[in-house]
Design an enzyme around this catalytic site. Structure first.
Site, mmCIF file in Angstrom:
data_model
loop_
_atom_site.group_PDB
_atom_site.id
_atom_site.type_symbol
_atom_site.label_atom_id
_atom_site.label_comp_id
_atom_site.label_asym_id
_atom_site.label_seq_id
_atom_site.Cartn_x
_atom_site.Cartn_y
_atom_site.Cartn_z
ATOM 1 N N ASP A 205 0.817 -1.214 0.000
ATOM 2 C CA ASP A 205 0.000 0.000 0.000
ATOM 3 C C ASP A 205 0.850 1.263 0.000
ATOM 4 O O ASP A 205 0.317 2.365 -0.150
ATOM 5 C CB ASP A 205 -0.952 -0.007 1.209
ATOM 6 N N SER A 229 -6.767 5.391 -0.143
ATOM 7 C CA SER A 229 -7.004 4.129 -0.825
ATOM 8 C C SER A 229 -8.504 3.845 -0.818
ATOM 9 O O SER A 229 -9.164 3.944 0.218
ATOM 10 C CB SER A 229 -6.266 2.984 -0.116
ATOM 11 N N GLN A 279 -4.868 -1.093 -7.462
ATOM 12 C CA GLN A 279 -5.541 -0.205 -6.506
ATOM 13 C C GLN A 279 -6.133 0.981 -7.225
ATOM 14 O O GLN A 279 -5.542 1.528 -8.163
ATOM 15 C CB GLN A 279 -4.566 0.303 -5.440
#
Length: 287
Positions: A205, A229, A279
């Protein structure tokens, strides 16, 4: 947190009952809970309910609300399926009774089959040739923007070395990709594969939305853009070790609707593809 032992302690949850777990948070320089922490903790919860030695091969998740750093997170695991070859778990993360995150993870028996992979980029600079985030802070800490300096000052259990060093004062659009070497601090020799996957997910991430931001660097930066996110998916292909630097190679095919989409591949230094990531994140200009 300074090394892998601290990170393992963070992502290893307290068990409340067979299907419910509790976790706490550590800041990475943001006012909210880091998405990678929630991802790794949710996988820790899911793995704790797998009793047939199956191995994680994919997960898909959504971030629904910003997490509060000061409050515990409760993870509840639902056994969606235990089939002949695959097991699926659904994990819900809550704070104060509000769902902040959901994840589905699929686990598979170890099997043999066909095998191929893409190659790592050729002639890419090696970690020994590059500055780490710590080096950047030491060398340029007096001149880099305050927000960036504050972020770099946070102690981390993982070291990053960007291949393409971006000058925050040179406001021009850049190619929509980034490559970052990373390495865990501390002894990684005793990690089992399940824990390696959780740690790799934590790291995944970091940096990924930078590829989308690069394409708009003439007008967008972390100080004038609200980022978060929104979802995160990951596929795990091969076993690996954390004993050397690994490369996270990221590109952004699209930004639109105040969202940026990016996808990445994670390689060992010798070119073994161990995982892929996708993502979509919020990229909302601040007014």
């Amino acid at each position: 947190m300074t090394d892998v032992k601290d990170l393992i302690k963070l992502i290893t949850l307290k068990q409340i009952n067979p299907n419910q777990f509790e976790g706490y948070s550590k800041t990475v320089g943001s006012p909210n809970v880091f998405g990678g922490q929630v991802l790794a903790q949710a996988l820790n919860a899911a793995y704790r309910t797998i009793t047939n030695n199956r191995v994680l091969h994919s997960m898909h998740s959504y971030f629904l609300e910003a997490g509060n750093l000061e409050k515990p997170i409760i993870y509840t695991v639902n056994t969606t399926r235990d089939g002949g070859s695959f097991s699926v778990r659904r994990v819900t993360a809550e704070q104060n009774g509000i769902t902040i995150f959901i994840l589905s993870a699929s686990f598979q028996n170890k099997e043999e089959g066909h095998n191929h992979q893409i190659s790592m980029a050729e002639n890419i600079k090696q970690p020994e040739e590059l500055l780490s985030w710590t080096d950047i802070l030491d060398q340029f800490g007096e001149v880099i923007p305050k927000q960036m300096k504050g972020f770099l000052e946070v102690e981390r259990p993982v070291e990053f070395k960007p291949v393409e060093l971006v000058n925050p004062f040179n406001t021009k659009d850049l190619p929509a990709f980034t490559n970052v070497w990373f390495k865990l601090n501390g002894d990684t020799s005793i990690l089992d594969f399940a824990l390696k996957q959780q740690l790799l997910t934590y790291v995944s991430d970091y940096n990924i939305l930078a590829a989308a931001m690069n394409r708009h660097a003439s007008k967008a930066h972390w100080g004038n853009t609200q980022t978060a996110s929104l979802d995160h998916s990951m596929w795990y292909f091969r076993e690996f070790d954390f004993d050397d630097w690994m490369l996270y190679s990221i590109e952004s095919p699209n930004t639109s609707g105040a969202r940026g989409f990016a996808k990445g591949n994670i390689f060992t230094r010798d070119g073994l593809l161990v995982a892929s990531v996708a993502q979509e994140g919020l990229m909302r200009p601040k007014t």
